[in-house]
Design a protein around this motif. Structure first.
Motif, mmCIF file in Angstrom:
data_model
loop_
_atom_site.group_PDB
_atom_site.id
_atom_site.type_symbol
_atom_site.label_atom_id
_atom_site.label_comp_id
_atom_site.label_asym_id
_atom_site.label_seq_id
_atom_site.Cartn_x
_atom_site.Cartn_y
_atom_site.Cartn_z
ATOM 1 N N VAL A 225 0.848 24.525 6.503
ATOM 2 C CA VAL A 225 0.857 24.357 5.051
ATOM 3 C C VAL A 225 1.109 25.749 4.467
ATOM 4 O O VAL A 225 0.192 26.561 4.337
ATOM 5 C CB VAL A 225 -0.459 23.740 4.553
ATOM 6 N N ASP B 293 -12.808 18.803 9.116
ATOM 7 C CA ASP B 293 -12.510 19.834 8.124
ATOM 8 C C ASP B 293 -13.293 21.106 8.466
ATOM 9 O O ASP B 293 -14.492 21.057 8.777
ATOM 10 C CB ASP B 293 -12.893 19.358 6.729
ATOM 11 N N ALA C 95 4.097 24.372 0.429
ATOM 12 C CA ALA C 95 3.039 23.944 -0.491
ATOM 13 C C ALA C 95 3.274 24.397 -1.912
ATOM 14 O O ALA C 95 2.638 23.890 -2.844
ATOM 15 C CB ALA C 95 1.689 24.457 0.002
ATOM 16 N N GLU D 151 1.342 20.910 15.243
ATOM 17 C CA GLU D 151 0.949 22.005 14.358
ATOM 18 C C GLU D 151 1.664 21.838 13.013
ATOM 19 O O GLU D 151 2.898 21.828 12.951
ATOM 20 C CB GLU D 151 1.310 23.350 14.978
ATOM 21 N N SER E 179 -8.333 20.342 9.836
ATOM 22 C CA SER E 179 -7.940 21.226 8.738
ATOM 23 C C SER E 179 -8.771 22.493 8.842
ATOM 24 O O SER E 179 -9.959 22.494 8.551
ATOM 25 C CB SER E 179 -8.181 20.540 7.387
ATOM 26 N N TRP F 191 -2.885 19.278 13.525
ATOM 27 C CA TRP F 191 -3.580 20.542 13.263
ATOM 28 C C TRP F 191 -2.982 21.204 12.025
ATOM 29 O O TRP F 191 -1.872 21.717 12.068
ATOM 30 C CB TRP F 191 -3.463 21.464 14.465
ATOM 31 N N PHE F 192 -3.731 21.172 10.916
ATOM 32 C CA PHE F 192 -3.280 21.750 9.651
ATOM 33 C C PHE F 192 -3.768 23.197 9.569
ATOM 34 O O PHE F 192 -4.966 23.466 9.595
ATOM 35 C CB PHE F 192 -3.840 20.958 8.464
ATOM 36 N N THR F 193 -2.841 24.147 9.456
ATOM 37 C CA THR F 193 -3.188 25.555 9.356
ATOM 38 C C THR F 193 -2.526 26.159 8.123
ATOM 39 O O THR F 193 -1.461 25.712 7.701
ATOM 40 C CB THR F 193 -2.771 26.332 10.620
ATOM 41 N N GLY F 194 -3.161 27.181 7.566
ATOM 42 C CA GLY F 194 -2.624 27.866 6.390
ATOM 43 C C GLY F 194 -3.726 28.639 5.707
ATOM 44 O O GLY F 194 -4.911 28.542 6.072
ATOM 45 N N ALA G 208 -4.454 16.869 4.298
ATOM 46 C CA ALA G 208 -4.998 16.182 5.472
ATOM 47 C C ALA G 208 -5.784 14.940 5.065
ATOM 48 O O ALA G 208 -5.707 13.893 5.730
ATOM 49 C CB ALA G 208 -5.894 17.130 6.261
ATOM 50 N N LYS H 255 -4.505 22.523 2.557
ATOM 51 C CA LYS H 255 -4.639 21.867 3.869
ATOM 52 C C LYS H 255 -5.549 20.646 3.793
ATOM 53 O O LYS H 255 -5.187 19.552 4.242
ATOM 54 C CB LYS H 255 -5.216 22.847 4.912
ATOM 55 N N SER H 256 -6.758 20.856 3.269
ATOM 56 C CA SER H 256 -7.733 19.763 3.262
ATOM 57 C C SER H 256 -7.276 18.613 2.375
ATOM 58 O O SER H 256 -7.463 17.436 2.717
ATOM 59 C CB SER H 256 -9.097 20.285 2.792
#
Length: 603
Positions: free
Chosen positions: A537, A468, A583, A534, A511, A437-440, A450, A446-447
């Motif tokens: 980013v 996405d 990042a 989790e 993402s 799970w990419f969060t930010g 990912a 993120k994308s």
């Protein structure tokens, strides 16, 4: 002979004179000790009866009631527990607490003002909480020259409201709390009034409730002092129980019989409504706190989806789809409001459409639980029909709900057993299911990151899928905007899709900004233990604004784009992510390598 115990609540709008009236009632009924009277005397020697209930310093400074003030007193006929509740809208939650146990209510109205919005709100709540006997005290009649016409107009208005709310018994009394008219003694200034005084009504009003129902006892504590004794302690919510009676344990549905009724004073041959006892069973069954022991011949229902009436009691709005702790008696589960059917305008009783609820809103909603609970409609049982919602981040009670009925789909829609499960599907793919799970913030990368991780895993022969956030909004979530409520629903849907894909044995990459910690926590809990990772980013706002690849920050700063995360909508940073990517310091390729290295043993 024991005297009846009456639980009494007083309510109304700010400055209607509740504290003065109830202080006058206690003073004139001789229920105030002499030492307290001395403390209430003003410099002129008079007694300020309103201060009997204003125990908080803040209340005395502001001249309002904030907390619920309880007072025990007795008369020749009855014993009373009196709750003086706040009139200010900010403290409606305290009024709800008091009303949930009240037998009768005294609703105050200032004779000069008539019915105010808070009077209507409190009357709605009184009706919701199952109080049916109401005394309407039309106060400050001295300021209206003891006008019979003014009193009768207000009484007629209130009776019309009461009829809408199902308040079946309303008695109107014209009073002056300041002078004590028609409180304990009859008023010489209102000879036209021939009804009871406030005290006479309290001492004589009929307290007979509904016919006693079948036996129910929610288990509050498993009593296991030693290896030779196991009992189940609780207060009997309804009915009568005796040794040898057949009972059902719910929600499991297993049956047995009562062996003993144990109390501190010895075993009983019978126990009834309101008694706190420990019951032992003839068989060794798995019974836990929150279960319900019930008459085997007439058990209550078990369900996980309900229509409820809800009072929202938090400053932060209710967001459908957000997970809350739901507590019914001693049972606790996680649940979500899935649908707000309508909000109730307390001034007109009109049903209004609503997507969220604000402080003090009253609404009819659908509630979905993650596990079934034993219940009865609130109209049948306060104990098995009343629940609260608790914020999982702050542990604050944010809502009070009354169950109206179970939704049909709760019984009609059942889990279908499948012969091939997630373990078999994952084994076929020679991998373990996983949700990354990419969060930010928007523009954090993120994308991009990912996508690189997805390519690496695919090249390594892994079965993956990337969800996405932008892509999902083109199809599944195309009906959602960017309000807080829509963001919660967006993440709820993505979570359920990710869960299904994990059940298929896939490694799922998500993402999505997912700005709220509550929804990220919900996503973690919806996955199998250890299968949610989790990945934060982390890029400062000034960095992503400089990048602004899509020009969204520029539009948000110009006011052309509302509810944009980081500008006019919040982003709650993960406090303890499984992986944190700086990042601003790492290239996407370096971030990808760091993630692959961190997860190498989990595939």
């Amino acid at each position: 002979m024991a005297r009846d115990l009456v639980r009494l609540i007083t309510c109304g709008s700010v400055d209607d004179g509740k504290s003065t009236l109830i202080g006058r009632l206690l003073h004139d009924a001789g229920a105030v000790p002499e030492d307290q009277l001395a403390a209430l005397r003003t410099p002129s020697g008079e007694v300020d009866v309103s201060r009997l209930f204003d125990g908080l310093d803040a209340e005395r400074e502001q001249g309002i009631t904030i907390d619920v003030a309880y007072r025990h007193f007795e008369t020749a006929g009855r014993r009373f527990i009196l709750a003086d509740t706040p009139g200010h809208p900010q403290y409606t939650r305290n009024m709800v607490t008091a009303a949930s146990t009240a037998d009768v209510a005294v609703v105050l109205v200032d004779a000069r003002k008539g019915l105010l919005p808070q009077t209507r709100r409190h009357s709605h709540l009184v009706g919701m909480m199952g109080v049916r006997r109401v005394l309407l005290a039309v106060n400050k009649m001295d300021l209206m020259d003891w006008s019979r016409a003014a009193f009768e107009e207000i009484a007629a208005d209130y009776r019309a409201l009461a009829a809408e709310l199902g308040l079946s018994e309303v008695t109107a009394v014209p009073v002056s709390g300041l002078g004590g008219d028609n409180v304990v003694r009859r008023s010489a200034d209102m000879p036209w009034y021939a009804g009871p005084t406030l005290l006479e009504w309290l001492e004589t009003t009929d307290l007979a409730g509904a016919a006693p129902g079948p036996f129910r006892m929610p288990v509050q504590w498993v009593n296991r002092p030693d290896a030779d004794f196991r009992g189940y302690a609780g207060r009997i919510a309804s009915g009568t129980v005796r040794p040898g009676d057949p009972v059902t344990v719910l929600p499991s549905g297993r049956t047995t019989t009562i062996d003993r009724i144990v109390t501190m004073g010895g075993d009983l041959s019978e126990a009834t409504t309101g008694q706190s006892v420990t019951l032992t069973l003839a068989d060794h069954l798995d019974v836990s706190r929150g279960d319900v022991l019930a008459d085997a011949g007439a058990p209550p229902e078990v369900a996980d989806q309900f229509e409820i009436q809800l009072v929202w009691m938090a400053d932060a709005p209710l967001l459908p789809g957000r997970a809350y702790v739901v507590k019914l008696g001693a049972a606790t589960v996680t649940g979500q409001i899935t649908d707000i059917r309508h909000r109730i305008n307390v001034e007109t009783s009109e049903h209004l459409a609503a997507r969220t609820l604000e402080l003090n809103d009253i609404a009819v909603c659908h509630l979905h639980l993650d596990a079934p609970l034993t219940f009865e409609p609130y109209a049948v049982s306060r104990d098995l029909g009343g629940l609260i919602l608790i914020d999982r981040q702050t542990n604050e009670t944010v809502g009070a709900g009354l169950i109206r009925f179970a939704l049909r789909r709760s019984a009609n829609v059942q889990w279908q057993a499948l012969d091939i499960g997630r373990a078999e599907r994952a084994a076929l793919k020679h991998q373990k299911p996983l949700v990354l799970w990419f969060t930010g913030l928007s523009g954090a990368g993120k994308s991009t990151i990912a996508n690189l991780v997805d390519k690496r895993l695919f090249a390594d022969g892994r079965h993956t899928f990337l969800l996405d956030g932008d892509n999902v909004r083109h199809g599944l979530n195309q009906d959602l905007g960017f309000t807080d409520a829509d963001r919660v629903e967006n993440i709820r849907r993505i979570t359920e899709v990710a869960r299904l894909m994990a059940d298929a044995g896939l490694i799922v990459l998500v993402s999505a900004i997912s700005p709220f910690a509550a929804e990220r926590r919900m996503a973690r809990e919806r996955m199998a233990p250890g299968e949610f990772v989790e990945i934060f980013v982390d890029a400062p706002l000034e960095v992503v604004e400089r990048r602004d690849v899509k020009g969204l920050y520029r539009k948000a700063r110009a006011g052309e784009l509302a509810n944009f995360t980081g500008i006019d909508s919040p982003y709650e940073r993960p406090e303890s992510p499984d992986i944190r990517i700086d990042a601003a310091a790492l290239t996407p390729e370096q971030a990808c390598e760091r993630i692959i290295d961190a997860l190498r043993d989990r595939f």
